[in-house]
Write an enzyme that holds these catalytic residues in place. Structure first.
Site, PDB file in Angstrom:
ATOM      1  N   ARG A   1       0.820  -1.180  -0.068  1.00 57.00           N
ATOM      2  CA  ARG A   1      -0.052   0.051   0.087  1.00 57.00           C
ATOM      3  C   ARG A   1       0.884   1.211   0.146  1.00 57.00           C
ATOM      4  O   ARG A   1       0.440   2.148  -0.590  1.00 57.00           O
ATOM      5  CB  ARG A   1      -0.917  -0.096   1.235  1.00 57.00           C
TER       6      ARG A   1
ATOM      7  N   ASN B   1      -5.373   1.561   8.372  1.00 54.27           N
ATOM      8  CA  ASN B   1      -4.773   1.744   9.773  1.00 54.27           C
ATOM      9  C   ASN B   1      -4.405   0.382  10.302  1.00 54.27           C
ATOM     10  O   ASN B   1      -5.007  -0.444  10.637  1.00 54.27           O
ATOM     11  CB  ASN B   1      -6.149   2.003  10.578  1.00 54.27           C
ATOM     12  N   ASP B   2      -3.133  -0.018  10.073  1.00 59.00           N
ATOM     13  CA  ASP B   2      -2.525  -1.206  10.408  1.00 59.00           C
ATOM     14  C   ASP B   2      -2.782  -1.559  11.835  1.00 59.00           C
ATOM     15  O   ASP B   2      -2.505  -2.789  12.352  1.00 59.00           O
ATOM     16  CB  ASP B   2      -0.780  -0.915  10.313  1.00 59.00           C
ATOM     17  N   CYS B   3      -3.100  -0.728  12.664  1.00 59.31           N
ATOM     18  CA  CYS B   3      -3.336  -0.782  14.236  1.00 59.31           C
ATOM     19  C   CYS B   3      -4.984  -1.205  14.783  1.00 59.31           C
ATOM     20  O   CYS B   3      -5.030  -1.434  15.623  1.00 59.31           O
ATOM     21  CB  CYS B   3      -2.793   0.234  15.030  1.00 59.31           C
TER      22      CYS B   3
ATOM     23  N   ASN C   1      -6.659  -3.909  14.457  1.00 58.71           N
ATOM     24  CA  ASN C   1      -6.757  -5.411  14.378  1.00 58.71           C
ATOM     25  C   ASN C   1      -7.802  -6.028  14.882  1.00 58.71           C
ATOM     26  O   ASN C   1      -7.706  -6.621  16.008  1.00 58.71           O
ATOM     27  CB  ASN C   1      -5.192  -5.795  14.924  1.00 58.71           C
TER      28      ASN C   1
END
Ligand code: BGC
Ligand code: NOJ
Length: 811
Positions: free
Chosen positions: A360, A482-484, A486
Site C-alpha cells: 500500500r 490503519n495497521d493498528c 486489528n
C-alpha cells in the site's frame, strides 16, 4: 523557535545551530547508493538495501545520540573539533549546515580555521563523495592534523547488531595507498566490498576501531586523535573502520581541499581476486581515478543540481506566498522522491532492518512522484503487481533487492488490493500510457502465472467485491489502512506482532473505510473499463459499487459522521455508542473523497463533525476520545498511550484526505486551513515543540491527549508526502490529470486573488494563470487556451514539446 531558515533560491534549508531538537537529516543518493546525513554529519551509507548491504554502522538508540557518521576531527595543538560539532562537541565560532537536494554542506570554524564538509552521491555512481576544505583565516601559519573517520558495518545490519559470536571474528580489510578496503565475507559468498579513499596519500591510518577509538574510548574522544595519532592498525575481526591522518601546514590565508570517497564495488565470480587472498581492485581504482581528477567534485555537484532542477520543473506554483511556494516547488516534491527511493526502509525512525517495500505504501507514494518520473513509476507498478496473489490479495510487503513478496508482515490487509488501482489510475492519468494495462505481470512472482496488468486490477476489484461482510461492507482482514485496527487479532501476549497474530480473515469484522475506497477506486476502475471499451463490465462494476455505497450510507452512517468499522462480534467501532473511539478521521476523509453522501448531506455533516470533534491547533487527530485501556478486540490501536500514533495522534497522512474531501464540497477556506496546519514550512516557528525537521512531514504529531502535544515523530518516510502533494497540487490548486487531459478546478481560500502554475504534462508545458476576481472558493467562469475559449475545464492533450498559455477565471 527556529534553528535555521529556508534559502529558497538555493533550494536549501540552512541550519544555524548544531543543537537541533533532534538530528535533522538529509538523503544523499537517488538510485542505488544512499547515505543518510544529519546536520552534524551523523548517518550511514548502504547500497540498495539498508538491511542486507549496509556499508557503515549506525547505532540508533545510542547515547549520546547520532555518534556514527562521516566525521572529520581537526586537531590544533591540544584542541580537537569537528566541523559539524559532533561528536567531540567542542564549541564552534561559526556553524551552518545546508541541506540541499541530494547534498549537504556543513561548515564550522574555530580559532581562525574554517572547515567545510560537502557531501553528495553523484548521479549514477555507487559512492559517496565528501570534500573537506580547510582555510586558514587566522593571519598566522598553522599546523593542523585532520582525521576522517567512518566505522564499517559487516553488511547485514541485523547480524551486525546481534550475532557477535560470529561477527567479532570475521572482519577483514586491505590497505593500498590512500585506500582502505573493507572485505569482510568477500572470501566466501560475497562478491562485493567497500572502499574508502582520499585523493591524496595520508600521513597515517587506522583500520581497527580499538586502535583508533580505544577499547574503552568513544567517538567523542578517539585515543588516536587525542593521543599520538594513527597507529597503522590492520583490523582482524572486531570492528573494522577507516581512519586516516593528514598533517597539514597552512600559511596565513591558505586553503586546501581533500576529496574523500566511500564506494561499493561488485566483482563477478571469475574476477574476484587479483592474487590469492588479494581482492581485485580494478573497479575501485577506476572509481577513485574518476573522482580524483580536478573539477570532478564540482561537476558531480552541477550534474546533481541540474537533475533536481529538471525533476522539479514538472509542477511549479507562483502563489505569492513564500511558504506555499517552497513547500510545493521544493520540499514536498523532494520528500516524495525520497519516499520513492526508500519506501519505509531507512530513516532516523526506520532502522532499515525491518520493513521492506509496503504494497500500500508504494502504491500511495506513486501519487506523489508519478509526474516527475513516470518511467520509473511504471516499473514500480509492475514490480508491485508482480507480488500480488492470484486471488487479488497481496503480500503486505516485498523486498527491494529481490522484488519478491515476503511474509514478515503477512498478508490479508484488505485495503492493499485497491491501492494498486489507485496507483495505476494515477499513472495512466498522468501519462496517457494505456499500454501498461497490457503488460504481462506474474502473480506471486511466478512467471507461469503471468497475466496482463488489467487482469491484476480486475482481481483487485473483485477481491473486495467478493469479501463483503454481514452489513454488505468490505471485510477488513488483518487491518486496513490503519495497521493498528486489528479486528481479528486478539493478541494477549507481549512480543506477538499485531501484524501477523491471529487469523488474517474473519467473516464478521468490516471496514467502512475500505467501503469508501471501493467506491472511489472502484469508480476509477470502472472509468478505465469504459475507456478500454468494456462497457458491460463497467456497468456491472458500478452496480456492485452502488451496493457498497448504499451500505456505507446505511450501516456505515452514524447520524453525524461515518462509522469506522464493525468488530469481530459485529459491534460498531467509531460510533456514538462507543465510550472511547467514537469518531475516526479515516472514513470521513475517504468516504467524502469518494463523494459518498455529497449530494444528500452526509458528507458535509461528516466534515463538520471532524471540525467539531477532531480539530486541534496542530492538526486533526485520528480519533476521539482516545483509548485509555487495551481493547483485545481492537488490537494495537488501543495499545498506544493516548495521543500517540494511531491512538489519537495527529496522523499527518490522513489530514490531506480531509483537505481533498473539503475541496469536493467546495470549501476552499477550510481546505487550506487544514493544509497549512501540518505543512512543515508553516510550523517552522515552533521547531522546539515540533522537534522534527521543518522542511519535511513527519508521520505523526502527538495529539492533544498526549503530554507532548505538537511533537512530531517519524519524519521523512510517510505517505503524508504523496498525499499532501496531491491535496495541494490537485485538490486546492486544482491542476488535475484526468484520463482525457489536464483538468483545472481550483478550490482556494476566498481571499486568494490568483496564482500561476507551470505544469509539464505528457510532454507539453502548460503555463496556467488563475484569477479569482470575485473571491469565490470554487468554480470556473472561463478557460482560455492560447487565446481561445474552450468548453469545460479540461485542457486538451497538446503536442509534446509545445508550450501553451492558459488563462483561467474563477467565478
Ligand atoms: C505502527 C503503524 C505501522 C505498523 C507497521 C505499527 O506499530 O503503529 O503505524 O504501520 O506498525 O508495521
Ligand atoms: C504506517 C504505514 O506505513 C502505513 O501503511 C499505514 O497506513 C499507517 N502506518 C497507519 O497505520
Amino acid at each position: 523557535m527556529r534553528f535555521g531558515y529556508f534559502d529558497d533560491t538555493k533550494r536549501e534549508y540552512v541550519i544555524t545551530s548544531p543543537r537541533t531538537p533532534l538530528p535533522w537529516i538529509n538523503y544523499l543518493g537517488s538510485e542505488d547508493f544512499f547515505t543518510l546525513c544529519s546536520n552534524t554529519a551523523g548517518g550511514y551509507s548502504f547500497y540498495r538495501d539498508a538491511r542486507l548491504r549496509r556499508l557503515t554502522r549506525y547505532r540508533y538508540n545510542n547515547s549520546p545520540l547520532d555518534q556514527e557518521g562521516f566525521r572529520f576531527y581537526i586537531r590544533e595543538d591540544d584542541i580537537v573539533w569537528n566541523p559539524g560539532w559532533q561528536p567531540v562537541q567542542t564549541e564552534l565560532e561559526s556553524y551552518s549546515c545546508r541541506h540541499g537536494l541530494g547534498y549537504t554542506v556543513i561548515e564550522g570554524s574555530r580559532g581562525g580555521v574554517k572547515a567545510s564538509q560537502e557531501m553528495l552521491v553523484p548521479n549514477k555512481a555507487n559512492c559517496l563523495l565528501v570534500r573537506l576544505s580547510i582555510s586558514n583565516e587566522s593571519g598566522f601559519a598553522k599546523k593542523l592534523s585532520v582525521f576522517p573517520y567512518i566505522e564499517f558495518c559487516l553488511w547485514d545490519a541485523v547480524d551486525d547488531s546481534s550475532n557477535f559470536q560470529r561477527n567479532w571474528s570475521i572482519g577483514e580489510v586491505e590497505i593500498k595507498g590512500s585506500a582502505i578496503y573493507h572485505k569482510t565475507e568477500y572470501r566466501e559468498r560475497r562478491d562485493h566490498y567497500a572502499v574508502f579513499w582520499a585523493d591524496r596519500e595520508p600521513d597515517a591510518f587506522d583500520t581497527s576501531r580499538d586502535a583508533f577509538i580505544g577499547v574503552y574510548g568513544s567517538p567523542a574522544r578517539p585515543e588516536a586523535v587525542f593521543g599520538s595519532g594513527c597507529t597503522g592498525s590492520v583490523a582482524h575481526g572486531w570492528q573494522p573502520i577507516a581512519a586516516q591522518q593528514f598533517d597539514l601546514e597552512l600559511a596565513a590565508g591558505e586553503s586546501t581541499s581533500i576529496v574523500f570517497g566511500l564506494g561499493y564495488i561488485e566483482n563477478s565470480e571469475d574476477e574476484k581476486w587479483e592474487a590469492p587472498g588479494v581482492i581485485n581492485k580494478k573497479k575501485a581504482e577506476d572509481l577513485i581515478a574518476a573522482y580524483s581528477c580536478a573539477g570532478a567534485f564540482d561537476r558531480a555537484m552541477e550534474e546533481l543540481k541540474a537533475s533536481w532542477a529538471d525533476l522539479l520543473s514538472h509542477y511549479i506554483v507562483g502563489s505569492g506566498s513564500e511558504k506555499l511556494d517552497r513547500m510545493v516547488n521544493i520540499w514536498n516534491q523532494y520528500q516524495c522522491m525520497v519516499t520513492f527511493n526508500m519506501s519505509r526502509s531507512a530513516s532516523y525512525f526506520e532502522s532499515g532492518m525491518g520493513r521492506g517495500m509496503g504494497f500500500r505504501d508504494s502504491c500511495q507514494d506513486l501519487l506523489g512522484f508519478v509526474h516527475m518520473i513516470p518511467e520509473r513509476a511504471r516499473e514500480r507498478i509492475l514490480d508491485i503487481a508482480a507480488t500480488q496473489f492470484p486471488d487479488g490479495s497481496a503480500y503486505h510487503q516485498y523486498q527491494p533487492l529481490t522484488k519478491k513478496g515476503n511474509l514478515a508482515v503477512g498478508s490479508g490487509f484488505n485495503d492493499d488490493p485497491l491501492w494498486l488501482i489507485a496507483g495505476t489510475d494515477a499513472y495512466i492519468r498522468e501519462t496517457g500510457d494505456w499500454s501498461i494495462l497490457d503488460e504481462n505481470v506474474p502473480f506471486d512472482n511466478d512467471p507461469s502465472l503471468a497475466q496482463p496488468l488489467s487482469e491484476h486490477l480486475r482481481r483487485s476489484f473483485r477481491y473486495t467485491t467478493e469479501h463483503l461482510g454481514p452489513h454488505g461492507l468490505p471485510l477488513i482482514g488483518r487491518a486496513d489502512w490503519n495497521d493498528c485496527l486489528n479486528l481479528n487479532c486478539f493478541s494477549k501476549h507481549p512480543g506477538e506482532s499485531f501484524q501477523i497474530t491471529g487469523p488474517s480473515e474473519g467473516p464478521v469484522a468490516e471496514s467502512v473505510f475500505i467501503g469508501g475506497m471501493y467506491v472511489k477506486y472502484g469508480r476509477a476502475w470502472a472509468d478505465i473499463l469504459k475507456h478500454t471499451g468494456l462497457a458491460a463490465e463497467a456497468e456491472a462494476a458500478e452496480s456492485s459499487i452502488s451496493a457498497v455505497e448504499a451500505a456505507v450510507l446505511d450501516a456505515g452512517w452514524d447520524g453525524e459522521w461515518f462509522r469506522r468499522a464493525y468488530d469481530a462480534y459485529g459491534n460498531v467501532v467509531g460510533g456514538s455508542e462507543c465510550e472511547e473511539g467514537k469518531i475516526f478521521i479515516e472514513p470521513q476523509g475517504m468516504c467524502v473523497m469518494a463523494r459518498v453522501g455529497a449530494e444528500t448531506g452526509e458528507a458535509a455533516k461528516a466534515l463538520e463533525s471532524v471540525k467539531k470533534m477532531l480539530d486541534t491547533k496542530y492538526g486533526i487527530v485520528l480519533l476521539q476520545p482516545a483509548y485509555t485501556k487495551y481493547h483485545l478486540e481492537l488490537g494495537e490501536i488501543s495499545s498506544y498511550p493516548p495521543g500517540y500514533k494511531e491512538n489519537a495522534g495527529i496522523f499527518c497522512h490522513n489530514n490531506p484526505w480531509i483537505v481533498c474531501a473539503e475541496t469536493e464540497l467546495g470549501h476552499g477556506d477550510r481546505a487550506f486551513e487544514v493544509y497549512a496546519r501540518t505543512a512543515p514550512a508553516y510550523i517552522e516557528d515552533i521547531s522546539e515543540i515540533h522537534r522534527t525537521e521543518p522542511y519535511v512531514y513527519s508521520q505523526m504529531i502527538a495529539g492533544s491527549d498526549a503530554a507532548t502535544f505538537g511533537e512530531g515523530k517519524n519524519s521523512w518516510l510517510t505517505g503524508t508526502a504523496a498525499w499532501t502533494f496531491l491535496s495541494i497540487s490537485q485538490a486546492i490548486l486544482g491542476v488535475k490529470p484526468t484520463l482525457d487531459g489536464l483538468m483545472i478546478d481550483p478550490c482556494i481560500p476566498a481571499d486568494v486573488k490568483g496564482f500561476t502554475v507551470t505544469r509539464k504534462f505528457r510532454g507539453a508545458v502548460y503555463d496556467i494563470t488563475v484569477e479569482n476576481p470575485d473571491g469565490v472558493q470554487k468554480g470556473i467562469r472561463e478557460v482560455i487556451v492560447d487565446g481561445r475559449r474552450i468548453e469545460g475545464n479540461v485542457l486538451p492533450v497538446l503536442e509534446s514539446g509545445s508550450c501553451t498559455k492558459v488563462a483561467v477565471v474563477m467565478g
